[in-house]
Design a protein around this motif. Structure first.
Motif, mmCIF file in Angstrom:
data_model
loop_
_atom_site.group_PDB
_atom_site.id
_atom_site.type_symbol
_atom_site.label_atom_id
_atom_site.label_comp_id
_atom_site.label_asym_id
_atom_site.label_seq_id
_atom_site.Cartn_x
_atom_site.Cartn_y
_atom_site.Cartn_z
ATOM 1 N N ALA A 209 0.853 -1.189 0.000
ATOM 2 C CA ALA A 209 0.000 0.000 0.000
ATOM 3 C C ALA A 209 0.890 1.240 0.000
ATOM 4 C CB ALA A 209 -0.913 0.001 1.221
ATOM 5 N N GLY A 210 0.869 1.986 -1.082
ATOM 6 C CA GLY A 210 1.683 3.192 -1.159
ATOM 7 C C GLY A 210 3.134 2.878 -1.455
ATOM 8 N N ASN A 211 4.006 3.873 -1.221
ATOM 9 C CA ASN A 211 5.431 3.715 -1.481
ATOM 10 C C ASN A 211 6.121 3.042 -0.302
ATOM 11 O OD1 ASN A 211 5.247 5.028 -3.993
ATOM 12 N ND2 ASN A 211 5.326 7.026 -2.978
ATOM 13 N N LEU A 212 7.288 2.477 -0.589
ATOM 14 C CA LEU A 212 8.060 1.788 0.434
ATOM 15 C C LEU A 212 9.166 2.701 0.949
ATOM 16 C CD1 LEU A 212 8.539 -1.822 -1.024
ATOM 17 C CD2 LEU A 212 7.183 -1.174 0.957
ATOM 18 N N ASN A 213 9.145 2.996 2.251
ATOM 19 C CA ASN A 213 10.289 3.648 2.865
ATOM 20 C C ASN A 213 11.165 2.569 3.502
ATOM 21 O OD1 ASN A 213 8.963 2.917 5.234
ATOM 22 N ND2 ASN A 213 8.086 4.969 5.539
ATOM 23 N N ALA A 214 12.249 2.982 4.138
ATOM 24 C CA ALA A 214 13.184 2.004 4.688
ATOM 25 C C ALA A 214 12.527 1.117 5.734
ATOM 26 C CB ALA A 214 14.386 2.740 5.283
ATOM 27 N N LEU A 215 11.705 1.711 6.598
ATOM 28 C CA LEU A 215 11.062 0.929 7.659
ATOM 29 C C LEU A 215 10.102 -0.099 7.082
ATOM 30 C CD1 LEU A 215 10.470 0.368 10.629
ATOM 31 C CD2 LEU A 215 8.769 2.234 10.557
ATOM 32 N N ARG A 216 9.265 0.332 6.155
ATOM 33 C CA ARG A 216 8.290 -0.591 5.570
ATOM 34 C C ARG A 216 8.983 -1.642 4.718
ATOM 35 N NH1 ARG A 216 3.832 1.594 2.289
ATOM 36 N NH2 ARG A 216 3.163 -0.549 2.588
ATOM 37 N N TYR A 217 10.051 -1.278 4.041
ATOM 38 C CA TYR A 217 10.790 -2.256 3.237
ATOM 39 C C TYR A 217 11.377 -3.342 4.143
ATOM 40 C CZ TYR A 217 14.296 -4.144 0.013
ATOM 41 O OH TYR A 217 15.063 -4.981 -0.776
ATOM 42 N N ARG A 218 11.878 -2.939 5.300
ATOM 43 C CA ARG A 218 12.452 -3.908 6.227
ATOM 44 C C ARG A 218 11.375 -4.781 6.857
ATOM 45 N NH1 ARG A 218 15.054 -1.266 11.294
ATOM 46 N NH2 ARG A 218 12.836 -1.229 11.853
ATOM 47 N N GLU A 219 10.284 -4.157 7.301
ATOM 48 C CA GLU A 219 9.268 -4.892 8.049
ATOM 49 C C GLU A 219 8.298 -5.667 7.151
ATOM 50 O OE1 GLU A 219 9.344 -5.192 11.271
ATOM 51 O OE2 GLU A 219 11.121 -3.899 11.384
ATOM 52 N N ASP A 220 7.992 -5.113 5.974
ATOM 53 C CA ASP A 220 6.967 -5.728 5.119
ATOM 54 C C ASP A 220 7.554 -6.629 4.030
ATOM 55 O OD1 ASP A 220 5.256 -4.253 6.638
ATOM 56 O OD2 ASP A 220 4.818 -2.746 5.109
ATOM 57 N N ILE A 221 8.814 -6.417 3.667
ATOM 58 C CA ILE A 221 9.409 -7.185 2.569
ATOM 59 C C ILE A 221 10.545 -8.069 3.059
ATOM 60 C CG2 ILE A 221 10.559 -7.046 0.342
ATOM 61 C CD1 ILE A 221 7.657 -6.135 0.268
ATOM 62 N N LEU A 222 11.557 -7.474 3.649
ATOM 63 C CA LEU A 222 12.739 -8.248 4.032
ATOM 64 C C LEU A 222 12.432 -9.280 5.116
ATOM 65 C CD1 LEU A 222 15.480 -5.458 4.061
ATOM 66 C CD2 LEU A 222 14.940 -7.079 2.236
ATOM 67 N N LEU A 223 11.813 -8.840 6.172
ATOM 68 C CA LEU A 223 11.593 -9.734 7.305
ATOM 69 C C LEU A 223 10.677 -10.912 6.973
ATOM 70 C CD1 LEU A 223 12.172 -10.309 10.271
ATOM 71 C CD2 LEU A 223 10.251 -8.802 10.872
ATOM 72 N N PRO A 224 9.495 -10.680 6.356
ATOM 73 C CA PRO A 224 8.607 -11.832 6.120
ATOM 74 C C PRO A 224 8.895 -12.604 4.834
ATOM 75 C CG PRO A 224 7.469 -9.800 5.560
ATOM 76 C CD PRO A 224 8.817 -9.404 6.065
ATOM 77 N N HIS A 225 9.605 -12.015 3.884
ATOM 78 C CA HIS A 225 9.741 -12.670 2.584
ATOM 79 C C HIS A 225 11.195 -12.964 2.201
ATOM 80 C CE1 HIS A 225 5.478 -12.004 1.798
ATOM 81 N NE2 HIS A 225 5.639 -10.741 2.193
ATOM 82 N N VAL A 226 12.069 -11.977 2.264
ATOM 83 C CA VAL A 226 13.433 -12.160 1.773
ATOM 84 C C VAL A 226 14.250 -13.035 2.715
ATOM 85 C CG1 VAL A 226 15.593 -10.990 1.203
ATOM 86 C CG2 VAL A 226 13.407 -10.014 0.479
ATOM 87 N N VAL A 227 14.255 -12.706 4.013
ATOM 88 C CA VAL A 227 15.081 -13.457 4.966
ATOM 89 C C VAL A 227 14.699 -14.936 4.999
ATOM 90 C CG1 VAL A 227 15.688 -13.705 7.395
ATOM 91 C CG2 VAL A 227 15.648 -11.433 6.343
ATOM 92 N N PRO A 228 13.421 -15.317 5.092
ATOM 93 C CA PRO A 228 13.094 -16.753 5.054
ATOM 94 C C PRO A 228 13.542 -17.418 3.754
ATOM 95 C CG PRO A 228 11.241 -15.494 5.910
ATOM 96 C CD PRO A 228 12.223 -14.497 5.393
#
Length: 339
Positions: A209-228
């Protein structure tokens, strides 16, 4: 004599020499009897079946003006034909028409086309792209198979169709003079998505939803998807571009603490990322649906569905094109490529 194609003239002449009647020949090639008679008479007088030279309409530009038209549009590829016509006097008129300019440019192999839109590349960007391509041109296929290529993309419900045109020859589509450099933007209802592809795998397509800032990129993308994903495939390397949300200190520290290796990436190089072709493919698939999306919710659902319909072989082929992409960057001296 009415225009008769050359092959029919030769055929008619052969029939006449074979002893056929004039009326039968005219019926066979679908023309008037008088046309066949004139054809036979011309062959007797000249030994040829071609028409006599015709003067045609007098040319309204001189050879010097033709050169001026060609050179003007080679120097400024976005120059409009109407501008050149206004300042070019004709041999019989105060000025020539814009269509005359287009005709002269077409004779020189220049046609009006839509320019390819690319990001602005400074000399520093070109140098970094060239150095990166030189380093990674030596990578083997097995090394590229270990890279997870990721990116975000925005898809709009509607798209604008600008009327800007550029005059270019064949094979000049991606030259600097014929490329329109512009920052990305979109209008109307839109959906932002994130995804990743590799030689053997793909992530799920994440709608944000909307643009990705550093916090949202870390919490919404990296943590649940990239790291696993990276922990499940410990030999993989993460590729991401140099967007501020990707290069923020908090993101870099998070990736380091999570033992995720990151591939160094040259700035403003979407043409080197094979996932860009996936976005184009995804856009075409969504727009080709029998019932196009009517709102952003339907657009998001269509994107996720079509993402899953893309075959893994198509993704594999794109990853295998990385060596060709590096070669293209070197050939362009770090400039824009067709990729």
């Amino acid at each position: 004599m009415p225009r008769v194609p050359a092959h029919l003239r030769e055929r008619a002449l052969g029939m006449l020499q074979g002893g056929m009647r004039t009326a039968d020949v005219a019926r066979a090639i679908n023309c008037h009897v008088r046309t066949v008679r004139r054809l036979r008479q011309r062959y007797r007088e000249t030994g040829r079946t071609a028409d006599h030279p015709r003067s045609g309409r007098p040319r309204v530009t001189t050879p010097a003006q033709d050169r001026y038209i060609r050179i003007s549009h080679l120097r400024d590829r976005y120059r409009m034909a109407t501008t050149t016509a206004r300042v070019t006097p004709g041999t019989h008129n105060p000025s020539i028409s814009a269509q005359t300019v287009r005709n002269r440019l077409r004779e020189a192999g220049l046609r009006a086309c839509r320019p390819v839109v690319r990001q602005v590349l400074t000399r520093h960007h070109q140098q970094q792209r060239r150095l990166w391509a030189q380093t990674h041109l030596r990578w083997t296929r097995q090394e590229w198979q270990k890279v997870l290529f990721t990116d975000e993309s925005r898809f709009c419900l509607t798209r604008g169709d600008g009327r800007i045109r550029v005059y270019r020859r064949r094979n000049e589509r991606y030259t600097e003079a014929c490329t329109l450099e512009r920052d990305r933007f979109g209008g109307g209802g839109s959906v932002m998505v994130w995804g990743g592809i590799s030689h053997h795998h793909r992530t799920e397509l994440v709608v944000t939803a909307g643009n990705l800032n550093a916090l949202r990129y870390r919490e919404d993308i990296l943590l649940p998807h990239v790291v696993p994903f990276m922990h499940a495939h410990p030999d993989m390397i993460l590729q991401q571009d140099n967007a501020t949300s990707h290069t923020a200190r908090s993101v870099r520290e998070f990736l380091h603490d999570s033992n995720v290796s990151v591939l160094p990436w040259p700035a403003k190089s979407p043409d080197l990322n094979p996932i860009e072709h996936v976005w184009n493919l995804l856009d075409r698939r969504v727009r080709a649906r029998a019932i196009p999306p009517r709102n952003v919710q339907e657009l998001a659902g269509a994107l996720v569905e079509e993402w899953g319909n893309i075959s893994q072989q198509e993704l594999t082929n794109l990853v295998q094109s990385m060596r060709r992409g590096c070669t293209a960057v070197l050939q362009a001296a770090g400039g824009h490529t067709r990729y």
